[in-house]
Design a protein around this motif. Structure first.
Motif, PDB file in Angstrom:
ATOM      1  N   ALA A 211       0.831  -1.209   0.000  1.00 32.60           N
ATOM      2  CA  ALA A 211       0.000   0.000   0.000  1.00 32.60           C
ATOM      3  C   ALA A 211       0.865   1.258   0.000  1.00 32.60           C
ATOM      4  CB  ALA A 211      -0.928  -0.008   1.216  1.00 32.60           C
ATOM      5  N   LEU A 212       1.967   1.208   0.750  1.00 32.73           N
ATOM      6  CA  LEU A 212       2.874   2.350   0.783  1.00 32.73           C
ATOM      7  C   LEU A 212       3.505   2.585  -0.589  1.00 32.73           C
ATOM      8  CD1 LEU A 212       4.277   4.518   2.504  1.00 32.73           C
ATOM      9  CD2 LEU A 212       6.057   2.830   3.020  1.00 32.73           C
ATOM     10  N   SER A 213       3.829   1.504  -1.285  1.00 34.25           N
ATOM     11  CA  SER A 213       4.427   1.647  -2.618  1.00 34.25           C
ATOM     12  C   SER A 213       3.439   2.241  -3.614  1.00 34.25           C
ATOM     13  CB  SER A 213       4.921   0.289  -3.118  1.00 34.25           C
ATOM     14  OG  SER A 213       3.837  -0.599  -3.345  1.00 34.25           O
ATOM     15  N   ILE A 214       2.142   1.942  -3.441  1.00 30.08           N
ATOM     16  CA  ILE A 214       1.130   2.532  -4.328  1.00 30.08           C
ATOM     17  C   ILE A 214       1.114   4.050  -4.171  1.00 30.08           C
ATOM     18  CG2 ILE A 214      -1.355   2.724  -4.751  1.00 30.08           C
ATOM     19  CD1 ILE A 214      -1.603  -0.219  -4.068  1.00 30.08           C
ATOM     20  N   LEU A 215       1.133   4.508  -2.919  1.00 32.41           N
ATOM     21  CA  LEU A 215       1.150   5.949  -2.673  1.00 32.41           C
ATOM     22  C   LEU A 215       2.427   6.581  -3.243  1.00 32.41           C
ATOM     23  CD1 LEU A 215      -0.173   6.038   1.007  1.00 32.41           C
ATOM     24  CD2 LEU A 215      -1.463   6.372  -1.104  1.00 32.41           C
ATOM     25  N   TYR A 216       3.540   5.902  -3.074  1.00 32.49           N
ATOM     26  CA  TYR A 216       4.817   6.433  -3.555  1.00 32.49           C
ATOM     27  C   TYR A 216       4.829   6.549  -5.080  1.00 32.49           C
ATOM     28  CZ  TYR A 216       9.802   6.644  -4.610  1.00 32.49           C
ATOM     29  OH  TYR A 216      11.025   6.996  -5.110  1.00 32.49           O
ATOM     30  N   LEU A 217       4.371   5.500  -5.768  1.00 34.23           N
ATOM     31  CA  LEU A 217       4.382   5.518  -7.227  1.00 34.23           C
ATOM     32  C   LEU A 217       3.372   6.512  -7.789  1.00 34.23           C
ATOM     33  CD1 LEU A 217       4.770   1.699  -8.000  1.00 34.23           C
ATOM     34  CD2 LEU A 217       6.488   3.507  -8.281  1.00 34.23           C
TER      35      LEU A 217
ATOM     36  N   GLU B 294       2.589   9.095 -14.437  1.00 33.49           N
ATOM     37  CA  GLU B 294       2.347   8.837 -15.854  1.00 33.49           C
ATOM     38  C   GLU B 294       2.247   7.353 -16.190  1.00 33.49           C
ATOM     39  OE1 GLU B 294       6.667   8.222 -15.278  1.00 33.49           O
ATOM     40  OE2 GLU B 294       5.145   9.619 -14.520  1.00 33.49           O
ATOM     41  N   LEU B 295       2.556   6.469 -15.250  1.00 32.99           N
ATOM     42  CA  LEU B 295       2.532   5.036 -15.519  1.00 32.99           C
ATOM     43  C   LEU B 295       1.127   4.560 -15.885  1.00 32.99           C
ATOM     44  CD1 LEU B 295       4.812   3.611 -12.665  1.00 32.99           C
ATOM     45  CD2 LEU B 295       5.377   3.869 -15.090  1.00 32.99           C
TER      46      LEU B 295
END
Length: 386
Positions: free
Chosen positions: A279-285, A291-292
């Motif tokens: 979940a933390l990586s989702i916020l970071y990305l 643009e991904l």
């Protein structure tokens, strides 16, 4: 990927295999404690058989899983129907008493109780592992997950009401196979019907998990997060045989214990710790790489709420189950050097990988010859599709 391959996947498989074994032999030990050696042997045999079946023919495995899923629904329908009859006949005394009598109300114990609930309803998450084999996953997966969760909630609540119609909360806790005990009390000499249904349904659930989780290992190895051999395909059967066998062997290690709740607590702690990181990586990305391309995109409030819940679920049980928490943290931390030294591109990782490849290449060739497996020809398939 490291956490999934070493903890989450084999732990889930071991839990289902032990459940199958306990339900299979429970009718023969109605008033006695189940022998651990027999439970382990049956669980190991079930895992081995299903791994071989999935290596041999995915189509046959899928058909068997579909049949067993239908049997699972029949078992639930039978249990719920018998429970309705019992309640209609006035057997509802257990509902007048408090279900929470003698319960532990400290935060750690409540969190551990959540682990069992999360495990029961966590099957919908495995649908994500079959994304490559699903048409239009951006629409199909959310619908399937939503409908499956609603269906499971309704079925499980009604099934538990049926259990409470003839069994006290303590009797349910003391039973190794609640559905079998329920059948013995309500159906008498015909209790074997429920036993057969439950055994078939747990065996089918184990088969589904093995088929789905093997794809996760296969894709992870294809992306360089696991040894390359796990991304190979058996050329005659077109199955991910190396990934299946590796998954089965690691799962057998978890059969050193027959206590399902220990495995659930262990896996639940690791699952929520890993979920927090995801979940933390989702916020970071979302912040640094907006643009991904994202085939499935959810509002940010969902990962934020999931992070808060995950912190509670992996933080509070530490003082209640310190052993499971310590082992889980230790295994997850071993993934850090694996990632930084082997997966993350750098001069050090390139040097180490070149040395490992020289060592593993002969082993990979031997496994290839034994399993008659080769790397997936993705470029060929993409050209044919275009």
């Amino acid at each position: 990927m490291w956490t999934a391959a070493i903890v989450l996947i084999p732990c889930n498989i071991a839990i289902l295999a032990l459940s199958f074994a306990q339900y299979l032999i429970q009718p023969f030990f109605e008033n006695y404690e189940l022998p651990d050696e027999s439970v382990r042997l049956i669980a190991a045999s079930a895992i081995s058989f299903l791994v071989v079946l999935n290596c041999w023919d995915v189509g046959a495995s899928a058909k068997i899983n579909n049949c067993f899923t239908f049997t699972k629904l029949l078992a639930l329908a039978l249990i719920i129907s018998v429970g309705i009859v019992q309640i209609a006949n006035g057997n509802h005394g257990n509902f007048t008493e408090s279900f929470f009598k003698d319960s532990k109300w400290d935060p750690g114990s409540i969190t551990l109780a959540f682990f069992s609930g999360i495990y029961a309803y966590g099957g919908a998450n495995t649908l994500n592992y079959m994304t490559e084999e699903v048409q239009n996953p951006s629409k199909t997966l959310p619908r399937a997950i939503f409908l499956s969760i609603i269906t499971v909630i309704v079925a499980y609540v009604l099934a538990n009401m049926a259990y409470f119609s003839v069994m006290t909360p303590q009797e349910i806790l003391d039973s190794d196979a609640v559905a079998v005990s329920f059948g013995i009390r309500t159906l008498g000499s015909f209790s074997w019907i429920i036993s057969v249904f439950i055994v078939i349904s747990t065996f089918g659930g184990l088969g589904v998990v093995i088929m789905q989780f093997s794809r996760l290992l296969f894709v992870g190895a294809r992306n360089g997060h696991m040894p390359q051999i796990l991304s190979f395909i058996q050329i005659h059967r077109l199955t991910p045989a190396p990934a299946l066998i590796f998954m089965g062997l690691v799962s057998l290690i978890y059969l050193t214990t027959t206590n399902i709740y220990v495995l659930i607590n262990y896996g639940g702690f690791v699952y929520n710790f890993a979920g927090f990181g995801i979940a933390l990586s989702i916020l970071y990305l979302r912040r640094v790489r907006p643009e991904l391309h994202r085939p499935i995109k959810v509002p940010l409030i969902y990962p934020i709420l999931y992070m808060i819940l995950s912190v509670c679920l992996f933080g509070l049980p530490i003082y209640i189950a310190p052993v499971e928490a310590a082992v889980g943290c230790g295994i997850m931390l071993t993934g850090l050097p694996v990632y930084f030294l082997l997966v993350r591109p750098s001069e050090i990782s390139d040097f180490i990988l070149s040395g490992l490849n020289n060592i593993l290449q002969p082993i990979t060739k031997v496994i290839q010859k034994i399993l008659v497996s080769v790397p997936e020809e993705r470029e060929l398939f993409e050209n044919e599709d275009s």
